[in-house]
Design an enzyme around this catalytic site. Structure first.
Site, PDB file in Angstrom:
ATOM      1  N   ASP A 197       0.749  -1.170  -0.006  1.00  0.00           N
ATOM      2  CA  ASP A 197       0.036  -0.079  -0.172  1.00  0.00           C
ATOM      3  C   ASP A 197       0.940   1.165   0.017  1.00  0.00           C
ATOM      4  OD1 ASP A 197       0.972   0.167   2.513  1.00  0.00           O
ATOM      5  OD2 ASP A 197      -0.926  -0.290   3.763  1.00  0.00           O
ATOM      6  N   SER A 198       2.194   1.045   0.187  1.00  0.00           N
ATOM      7  CA  SER A 198       2.990   2.238  -0.245  1.00  0.00           C
ATOM      8  C   SER A 198       2.967   2.679  -1.513  1.00  0.00           C
ATOM      9  CB  SER A 198       4.685   1.504  -0.004  1.00  0.00           C
ATOM     10  OG  SER A 198       4.820   0.494  -0.539  1.00  0.00           O
ATOM     11  N   ASP A 237      -0.740  -6.054  -0.211  1.00  0.00           N
ATOM     12  CA  ASP A 237      -1.344  -5.322   1.184  1.00  0.00           C
ATOM     13  C   ASP A 237      -2.940  -5.331   1.167  1.00  0.00           C
ATOM     14  OD1 ASP A 237       0.745  -4.846   3.016  1.00  0.00           O
ATOM     15  OD2 ASP A 237       1.401  -3.277   2.005  1.00  0.00           O
ATOM     16  N   LYS A 268      -1.048  -9.483   3.183  1.00  0.00           N
ATOM     17  CA  LYS A 268      -0.378  -8.865   4.041  1.00  0.00           C
ATOM     18  C   LYS A 268      -1.246  -7.908   4.917  1.00  0.00           C
ATOM     19  CE  LYS A 268       3.139  -5.807   3.929  1.00  0.00           C
ATOM     20  NZ  LYS A 268       2.885  -5.002   4.822  1.00  0.00           N
ATOM     21  N   GLU A 282      -1.378  -5.414   8.783  1.00  0.00           N
ATOM     22  CA  GLU A 282      -0.517  -4.788   9.868  1.00  0.00           C
ATOM     23  C   GLU A 282      -1.247  -5.054  11.243  1.00  0.00           C
ATOM     24  OE1 GLU A 282       0.048  -0.591   8.850  1.00  0.00           O
ATOM     25  OE2 GLU A 282       0.962  -0.923   7.017  1.00  0.00           O
ATOM     26  N   GLU A 335       9.290  -3.924  10.689  1.00  0.00           N
ATOM     27  CA  GLU A 335       9.637  -2.701  10.199  1.00  0.00           C
ATOM     28  C   GLU A 335      10.121  -1.827  11.215  1.00  0.00           C
ATOM     29  OE1 GLU A 335       8.037   1.009   7.183  1.00  0.00           O
ATOM     30  OE2 GLU A 335       6.868  -1.059   7.368  1.00  0.00           O
TER      31      GLU A 335
END
EC number: 2.1.2.11
Length: 263
Positions: A43-44, A82, A111, A113, A180
């Site tokens: 999602d970056s 993501d 993925k 978070e 991270e």
């Protein structure tokens, strides 16, 4: 790498895993022809491709759009997508809608978070046949709650919380976890405690693998270089130089030449 079993195999053999972000077909074709193990459609892309200041401004539909483009060029690379901000905080029905979009786009895994509040979803996804990668430490979707992009796990209490979260994700069925921006010592401890592989970004050398944003490691984001990034190419100036040369040759009628023209 073609399945989640390859992740476990790499860890058991103490072979490092290389993961790179990718957001489009053209770059995916290059990654497919490289030795890189796996691709993360992160999602970056909200920041890297769309110019937003955080990763919060991206939807499941946008993630699916980019995932599909990457998959078309990725060959046999393992592709993880993501789940975007808030897509897994709306109950299982809404959660599965977001998951369905990226999986139908061709992702092999998703993925998400954090661990708190997500463990039930992780179990549900795994039970449904959807491989899940976790993400702990600096979780960009929680940037407002964390007070910015800062190293996490500096004190003993925070370190214990991250370690416990990693173990919880493993117990819930996650096949891997991204760490991270955490201290190297903590990442080493977590990596040793887990049976599943850890993928580090700003987490030191002892993780089972590493991930970087493709445009960061290619040096395309001039003026942006976090401590954990190593650039392998001066991409910004290399590309700018090519553009300037093209402009110059058009201006001076060097291009197109007879070679690039039809008779």
């Amino acid at each position: 790498m073609k399945t989640i079993l390859d992740f476990h195999d790499k860890k058991s053999k103490k072979q490092k895993i290389s993961m790179i972000t990718c957001y489009d077909y053209s770059f995916a074709r290059i990654v497919a022809d490289s030795d890189i193990d796996c691709i993360l459609v992160g999602d970056s892309l909200a920041m890297v491709m769309l110019g937003h200041s955080t990763t919060l401004d991206v939807s499941a539909s946008v993630m699916a759009h980019h995932t599909a483009a990457v998959v078309r060029g990725a060959g046999d690379k393992f592709v993880i997508a993501d789940l975007p901000f808030m897509s897994y905080r709306k109950g299982l029905t809404a959660n599965m809608t977001a998951v369905e979009k990226v999986m139908k786009a061709g992702a092999h895994a998703v993925k998400l978070e954090g661990a708190a509040g997500n463990l039930k979803l992780v179990r549900h996804l795994v039970d449904s046949g959807v491989p899940v990668m976790g993400h702990l430490g600096l979780t960009p979707q929680s940037v407002n709650q964390l007070g910015g992009f800062k190293v996490q796990g500096r004190d003993e209490k925070a370190q214990k919380k991250i370690l416990e979260a990693a173990l919880q994700l493993q117990d819930a069925g996650a096949f891997s976890v991204v760490l991270e921006c955490v201290p190297s010592k903590l990442a080493k401890e977590i990596t040793a405690a887990l049976e599943i592989p850890t993928i580090g970004i700003g987490a030191g050398v002892d993780c089972d693998g590493q991930v970087l944003v493709l445009q960061d490691m290619l040096g395309m984001n001039q003026g942006f270089k976090p401590k954990f990034v190593k650039t392998y190419l001066d991409g910004f100036n290399t590309i700018k130089g090519a553009l300037n040369q093209y402009h110059q040759e058009v201006s001076t009628e060097i291009f197109p030449s007879e070679k690039e023209s039809y008779s």
